[in-house]
Design a protein around this motif. Structure first.
Motif, PDB file in Angstrom:
ATOM      1  N   GLU A 208       1.037  -1.185  -0.052  1.00  0.00           N
ATOM      2  CA  GLU A 208       0.122   0.276  -0.020  1.00  0.00           C
ATOM      3  C   GLU A 208       0.915   1.176  -0.007  1.00  0.00           C
ATOM      4  O   GLU A 208       0.549   2.217  -0.735  1.00  0.00           O
ATOM      5  N   ALA A 209       1.976   1.218   0.887  1.00  0.00           N
ATOM      6  CA  ALA A 209       2.679   2.339   0.878  1.00  0.00           C
ATOM      7  C   ALA A 209       3.465   2.669  -0.506  1.00  0.00           C
ATOM      8  O   ALA A 209       3.751   3.847  -0.958  1.00  0.00           O
ATOM      9  N   ALA A 210       3.771   1.496  -1.235  1.00  0.00           N
ATOM     10  CA  ALA A 210       4.597   1.620  -2.573  1.00  0.00           C
ATOM     11  C   ALA A 210       3.401   2.121  -3.547  1.00  0.00           C
ATOM     12  O   ALA A 210       3.778   2.819  -4.404  1.00  0.00           O
ATOM     13  N   ARG A 211       2.348   1.654  -3.496  1.00  0.00           N
ATOM     14  CA  ARG A 211       1.272   2.198  -4.320  1.00  0.00           C
ATOM     15  C   ARG A 211       0.748   3.404  -4.035  1.00  0.00           C
ATOM     16  O   ARG A 211       0.830   4.399  -5.132  1.00  0.00           O
ATOM     17  N   ALA A 212       0.761   3.967  -2.783  1.00  0.00           N
ATOM     18  CA  ALA A 212       0.707   5.314  -2.776  1.00  0.00           C
ATOM     19  C   ALA A 212       1.647   6.159  -3.215  1.00  0.00           C
ATOM     20  O   ALA A 212       1.310   7.229  -3.835  1.00  0.00           O
ATOM     21  N   ALA A 213       2.968   5.705  -2.737  1.00  0.00           N
ATOM     22  CA  ALA A 213       3.982   6.510  -3.554  1.00  0.00           C
ATOM     23  C   ALA A 213       4.104   6.556  -4.927  1.00  0.00           C
ATOM     24  O   ALA A 213       4.438   7.733  -5.655  1.00  0.00           O
ATOM     25  N   GLU A 214       3.770   5.645  -5.734  1.00  0.00           N
ATOM     26  CA  GLU A 214       3.736   5.514  -7.142  1.00  0.00           C
ATOM     27  C   GLU A 214       2.598   6.464  -7.635  1.00  0.00           C
ATOM     28  O   GLU A 214       2.838   6.850  -8.767  1.00  0.00           O
ATOM     29  N   GLU A 215       1.232   6.137  -7.155  1.00  0.00           N
ATOM     30  CA  GLU A 215       0.401   7.070  -7.552  1.00  0.00           C
ATOM     31  C   GLU A 215       0.784   8.704  -7.307  1.00  0.00           C
ATOM     32  O   GLU A 215       0.246   9.228  -8.069  1.00  0.00           O
ATOM     33  N   GLY A 216       1.234   8.985  -5.997  1.00  0.00           N
ATOM     34  CA  GLY A 216       1.690  10.216  -6.197  1.00  0.00           C
ATOM     35  C   GLY A 216       2.669  10.871  -6.966  1.00  0.00           C
ATOM     36  O   GLY A 216       2.573  11.990  -7.602  1.00  0.00           O
ATOM     37  N   LEU A 217       3.531   9.947  -7.277  1.00  0.00           N
ATOM     38  CA  LEU A 217       4.591  10.314  -8.407  1.00  0.00           C
ATOM     39  C   LEU A 217       3.888  10.348  -9.881  1.00  0.00           C
ATOM     40  O   LEU A 217       4.357  11.134 -10.618  1.00  0.00           O
ATOM     41  N   ARG A 218       2.978   9.679 -10.016  1.00  0.00           N
ATOM     42  CA  ARG A 218       2.260   9.589 -11.284  1.00  0.00           C
ATOM     43  C   ARG A 218       1.477  10.940 -11.578  1.00  0.00           C
ATOM     44  O   ARG A 218       1.298  11.640 -12.605  1.00  0.00           O
ATOM     45  N   ALA A 219       0.787  11.277 -10.223  1.00  0.00           N
ATOM     46  CA  ALA A 219       0.179  12.361 -10.505  1.00  0.00           C
ATOM     47  C   ALA A 219       1.149  13.637 -10.522  1.00  0.00           C
ATOM     48  O   ALA A 219       0.746  14.596 -11.230  1.00  0.00           O
ATOM     49  N   ARG A 220       2.088  13.577  -9.883  1.00  0.00           N
ATOM     50  CA  ARG A 220       3.095  14.798 -10.036  1.00  0.00           C
ATOM     51  C   ARG A 220       3.821  14.760 -11.411  1.00  0.00           C
ATOM     52  O   ARG A 220       3.970  15.709 -12.028  1.00  0.00           O
ATOM     53  N   GLY A 221       3.862  13.586 -12.057  1.00  0.00           N
ATOM     54  CA  GLY A 221       4.366  13.566 -13.420  1.00  0.00           C
ATOM     55  C   GLY A 221       3.400  13.924 -14.322  1.00  0.00           C
ATOM     56  O   GLY A 221       3.646  14.740 -15.244  1.00  0.00           O
ATOM     57  N   ALA A 222       2.101  13.845 -14.129  1.00  0.00           N
ATOM     58  CA  ALA A 222       1.158  14.299 -14.963  1.00  0.00           C
ATOM     59  C   ALA A 222       1.105  15.991 -14.775  1.00  0.00           C
ATOM     60  O   ALA A 222       1.045  16.739 -15.952  1.00  0.00           O
ATOM     61  N   GLU A 223       1.158  16.297 -13.391  1.00  0.00           N
ATOM     62  CA  GLU A 223       1.343  17.935 -13.462  1.00  0.00           C
ATOM     63  C   GLU A 223       2.570  18.383 -14.033  1.00  0.00           C
ATOM     64  O   GLU A 223       2.444  19.477 -14.823  1.00  0.00           O
ATOM     65  N   GLN A 224       3.508  17.645 -14.075  1.00  0.00           N
ATOM     66  CA  GLN A 224       4.925  18.098 -14.565  1.00  0.00           C
ATOM     67  C   GLN A 224       4.566  17.999 -16.212  1.00  0.00           C
ATOM     68  O   GLN A 224       5.071  19.161 -16.930  1.00  0.00           O
ATOM     69  N   GLU A 225       4.228  16.880 -16.904  1.00  0.00           N
ATOM     70  CA  GLU A 225       3.796  17.097 -18.221  1.00  0.00           C
ATOM     71  C   GLU A 225       2.839  18.328 -18.640  1.00  0.00           C
ATOM     72  O   GLU A 225       3.290  19.062 -19.581  1.00  0.00           O
ATOM     73  N   GLU A 226       1.903  18.616 -17.764  1.00  0.00           N
ATOM     74  CA  GLU A 226       1.055  19.641 -18.176  1.00  0.00           C
ATOM     75  C   GLU A 226       1.910  21.040 -18.227  1.00  0.00           C
ATOM     76  O   GLU A 226       1.728  21.870 -18.828  1.00  0.00           O
ATOM     77  N   ALA A 227       2.659  21.079 -16.958  1.00  0.00           N
ATOM     78  CA  ALA A 227       3.299  22.324 -16.837  1.00  0.00           C
ATOM     79  C   ALA A 227       4.371  22.204 -18.092  1.00  0.00           C
ATOM     80  O   ALA A 227       4.670  23.595 -18.539  1.00  0.00           O
TER      81      ALA A 227
END
Length: 302
Positions: A208-227
């Motif tokens: 669960e901790a790994a999943r949360a970390a990866e989801e957070g990073l994916r969200a950040r990656g999407a934000e970064q891609e949009e930026a």
């Protein structure tokens, strides 16, 4: 008490100063440290001054890791939680579970080190490949070593943190020796069930901790891609505007040159006009004099 520098006195002020120092790029660390230590001494806080002066300048990799901690607090907290879960579960997992979590750990560390490199670049201090590897080494240490995790959580890492060769034998709950003793003693069926249940819970928590970390990073990656997309569009608009400005500046230069020519021609024309006016005035005076002379001659002839 708020953290607003060395003016008021107290531990909170020193903590605020240290937070400030370790948020600075290494190139500005020493000068600011000496300035802050001098301010504490001037305020009569010799102990605080000594503590501030004892702060060591971080390496570039350590600063980048600190920058990541301060600039990405949500991702950092998930990463710290992942480390706690991994350390707790590590000694009880079977090889397949370890392999799964190791792959996730590598992806997360790689992505976080990439983010640290981007933050450092945006701050004007791009990281070389060796420095980025040092950041990755520090992040691996944060996952494996609770002391490294505690230090990184403060945002005051001074140098590259080195992970142990493997996760520590003791878990976060401190049950390493108990597990070793249990291997030597007979294990009842009930105890086996409890151990299996504990292992399953620890694995689930780590997953669960790994999943949360990866989801957070994916969200950040999407934000970064949009930026990045927005930045690319802004840069294109800037380029087009720059081209239009260049054309207008060239036109302005041409118009200014034409204006200067017109002004020169106007000055020359005004000069010619003044010369002509002077000539005309002289001619009129000469004509008047000649007319007067003719009139006198006519009167004399009578």
């Amino acid at each position: 008490m708020g953290r607003e520098g060395v003016k008021g006195g107290g531990d909170d002020d020193v903590e605020a100063v240290l937070d400030e120092l370790y948020a600075l790029p290494p190139s500005g660390f020493v000068a600011r440290r000496e300035e802050r230590a001098a301010a504490a001494r001037t305020a009569g806080r010799a102990g605080d001054a000594r503590r501030i002066h004892a702060a060591r300048r971080p390496t570039l990799a350590a600063w980048a890791a600190n920058l990541l901690r301060h600039s990405r607090p949500d991702e950092a907290e998930r990463f710290l939680e992942l480390g706690r879960a991994l350390r707790e579960a590590h000694a009880t997992l079977d090889p397949s579970g370890l392999k799964e979590l190791s792959a996730q750990r590598r992806r997360i560390v790689s992505e976080l080190s990439r983010q640290a490199a981007e933050l450092a670049r945006d701050a004007g201090h791009p990281l070389s490949e060796p420095v980025r590897r040092d950041v990755e080494t520090t992040l691996r240490a944060v996952l494996a070593d609770p002391e490294a995790a505690g230090l990184w959580a403060t945002g005051r890492v001074e140098g590259t943190l080195t992970p142990p060769s493997g996760f520590p034998a003791e878990t976060a709950a401190g049950k390493g020796p108990a597990r070793q003793a249990s291997r030597a003693a007979p294990v009842t069926a009930g105890r086996k069930d409890r151990l299996a249940e504990q292992r399953a819970k620890r694995l689930a928590r780590a997953r669960e901790a790994a999943r949360a970390a990866e989801e957070g990073l994916r969200a950040r990656g999407a934000e970064q891609e949009e930026a990045d997309t927005s930045l690319a569009a802004a840069r294109e608009l800037h380029r087009e505007a720059g081209e239009r400005v260049s054309v207008l500046e060239e036109q302005l230069r041409e118009e200014r040159a034409a204006l200067e020519r017109a002004e020169r021609e106007q000055r020359e024309a005004e000069k010619r006009a003044r010369t002509a006016a002077d000539s005309l005035a002289r001619a009129r005076r000469d004509a008047d004099a000649a007319a007067a002379e003719a009139e006198r001659a006519e009167q004399d002839a009578r």
